[in-house]
Motif scaffolding. Structure first.
Motif: not given
Length: 226
Positions: A83-108
């Motif tokens: 769950l943790n890896a799926l959420l924010g552990g890798f570059a394909h994770s939900k947090l990285f893809v949806n907040l950083r890549e798609k929405e541009g909300l987070a630097y990291t």
């Protein structure tokens, strides 16, 4: 070159060391049988704790802490890892893809958890104006996991990357030392590499949903920059 008083000091020191050792041995000290407690978990509180700090920096930081009642070796342990890896552990994770890549909300942005303290932490570096939106989207990712809104392909990819990461880490000295220490402390509860990998392969979508259902938001910290 040593002075005469320095030479006398070394001889006296050697003599004292022997005398002290003999004196200590005469006390007949026995090894202590002290049980080491690795687990420290606070009870979940219905009160959401919030912290705000202002600093003269350009980037703001938002951190969310989630409580979970899962302990090492329990049936939900490996689902929580996935769950943790799926959420924010890798570059394909939900947090990285949806907040950083798609929405541009987070630097990291990332997530991690401590199985011995019962806390999952989500960390993001953001602009202060994006605070409310960032928190809302982070919560949405958690809700999606609780509802099973992730594909089997995402799950398989996550498990594959976890397996590769664990195998690669076996060559690192700190990993070897950590596993040896954990084995000595946990005894029969310790998961060998083979047992860990086997348990990883057995994790199913329903297991992730169940583990996600145990996550409860406990605290929010916001460090506001310029």
């Amino acid at each position: 070159m040593l002075q005469e008083n320095q030479i006398d000091f070394f001889f006296i020191g050697d003599f004292n060391e022997v005398a002290v050792r003999e004196k200590i041995q005469s006390f007949n000290f026995a090894p202590r049988q002290q049980e080491l407690q690795l687990v420290y978990q606070q009870e979940y509180s219905n009160v959401l704790r919030e912290g705000l700090e202002q600093k003269d920096v350009h980037q703001s930081i938002i951190e969310l802490a989630y409580h979970f009642p899962i302990q090492y070796g329990e049936s939900e342990h490996l689902p929580l890892v996935v769950l943790n890896a799926l959420l924010g552990g890798f570059a394909h994770s939900k947090l990285f893809v949806n907040l950083r890549e798609k929405e541009g909300l987070a630097y990291t942005i990332s997530s991690n958890f401590d199985i011995f303290s019962g806390m999952m932490r989500i960390y993001a570096g953001i602009d202060r104006s994006n605070r409310t939106r960032t928190v809302a989207l982070i919560n949405r990712q958690i809700v999606d996991l609780k509802r099973g809104n992730f594909s089997q392909e995402e799950l398989n990819q996550t498990k594959k990357m976890l397996r590769n990461s664990v195998l690669l880490a076996q060559d690192r000295q700190n990993t070897i030392l950590e596993r040896a220490y954990m084995a000595s402390v946990l005894g029969k509860k310790f998961l060998s590499l083979e047992a860990w990998l086997e348990a990883l392969e057995q994790v199913r979508k329903d297991d992730i949903i169940k583990a996600a259902g145990l996550l409860k938001l406990q605290a929010i910290y916001f460090m506001e920059g310029k």
